[in-house]
Enzyme design. Structure first.
Site, PDB file in Angstrom:
ATOM      1  N   SER A 144       0.849  -1.195   0.000  1.00 54.24           N
ATOM      2  CA  SER A 144       0.000   0.000   0.000  1.00 54.24           C
ATOM      3  C   SER A 144       0.882   1.241   0.000  1.00 54.24           C
ATOM      4  CB  SER A 144      -0.897   0.014   1.245  1.00 54.24           C
ATOM      5  OG  SER A 144      -1.551   1.264   1.384  1.00 54.24           O
ATOM      6  N   TYR A 157      -1.742   0.722  10.606  1.00 50.79           N
ATOM      7  CA  TYR A 157      -1.871  -0.013   9.342  1.00 50.79           C
ATOM      8  C   TYR A 157      -0.671   0.263   8.435  1.00 50.79           C
ATOM      9  CZ  TYR A 157      -3.631  -1.015   4.617  1.00 50.79           C
ATOM     10  OH  TYR A 157      -3.768  -1.459   3.332  1.00 50.79           O
TER      11      TYR A 157
END
Length: 251
Positions: A144, A157
């Site tokens: 990501s 995250y």
């Protein structure tokens, strides 16, 4: 074996209900992929996903798999490789977590780290070793842009994805020349059930767009894929913004 355009005939998806992974499977089935294993926790959604892929013409199987049960990975995933060569493994499982809650509940934060990092490290190594033994294949890992630089809004995250991204890059270097291709995919904000209700970030994209980028990356034998591609330049600039200024940005 892959065809001349890099399309795999057989595909193993880790995270079998991932919308990005299923969009990728549909796209590849439309080319040449015929055998698909969907690995995930047993659920009606996993069974329905396998049934859907079978309706598209694939020989699709739902496989019980738990990212957190790392002790079982060698047995569960290793067994799949004994049933025949796998041309591509797509690691697509992960959890977003709830930043506000996770900061207050350390065990919740640990859960995010264990799924996104330690579970992925374990599964990646089992599959990478199997791909190396068969002498060919691709390992595609969904990272990501959140891993490029820690942000106040989702640093738990983001840190798990940063660790996974660094691990995958190193694994790719370790397997260079072995016949195994390792590719990191760095999507930005993807409109999925996981992000439903969240404020949409600039350059938001779709699972189908990520799937298209994955297919293009396979064909080009790419090591890193950004989705959309403009994020490569955006994140390159953000990476060099002074920290005091970065804190004030709406990111």
């Amino acid at each position: 074996m892959k065809d001349a355009f890099g399309t795999p005939q057989s595909l193993l998806i880790l995270g079998g209900t991932s919308e990005i992974a299923l969009a990728t499977a549909r796209r590849l089935i439309g080319r040449r992929t015929r055998t698909v294993y969907l690995a995930g926790r047993p659920s009606p959604a996993l069974d329905a996903a396998a049934e859907h892929l079978r309706s598209l013409g694939a020989d699709a199987h739902a496989v019980p798999f738990d990212a957190l049960d790392t002790a079982s990975h060698e047995e569960v995933l290793g067994k799949l490789f004994t049933e025949g060569d796998l041309d591509m493994v797509l690691l697509a499982f992960g959890v977003l977590g709830d930043q506000t809650r996770d900061e207050q509940e350390p065990l919740s934060a640990v859960h995010v780290a264990q799924v996104n990092y330690t579970g992925a490290v374990s599964a990646s190594l089992v599959c990478a070793n199997a791909l190396q033994r068969q002498g060919h294949g691709s390992l595609v890992v969904l990272s990501s842009v959140a891993g490029e630089r820690a942000r106040r809004s989702n640093f738990i995250y983001g840190s798990s994805k940063a660790g996974l991204d660094a691990f995958t890059q190193g694994l790719g270097d370790a397997l260079h020349g072995s016949g195994v291709h390792v590719m990191v995919v760095r999507p930005g904000f993807v409109r999925t059930k996981m992000t439903a209700g969240l404020p949409e970030a600039p350059l938001a994209t779709t699972p189908e767009a990520v799937a298209e980028a994955i297919e293009t990356g396979l064909r080009r034998h790419a090591e890193t894929v950004w989705v959309p591609g403009a994020l490569r330049f955006v994140m390159s600039a953000l990476r060099h913004v002074p920290r005091a200024l970065f804190r004030k940005l709406p990111v």
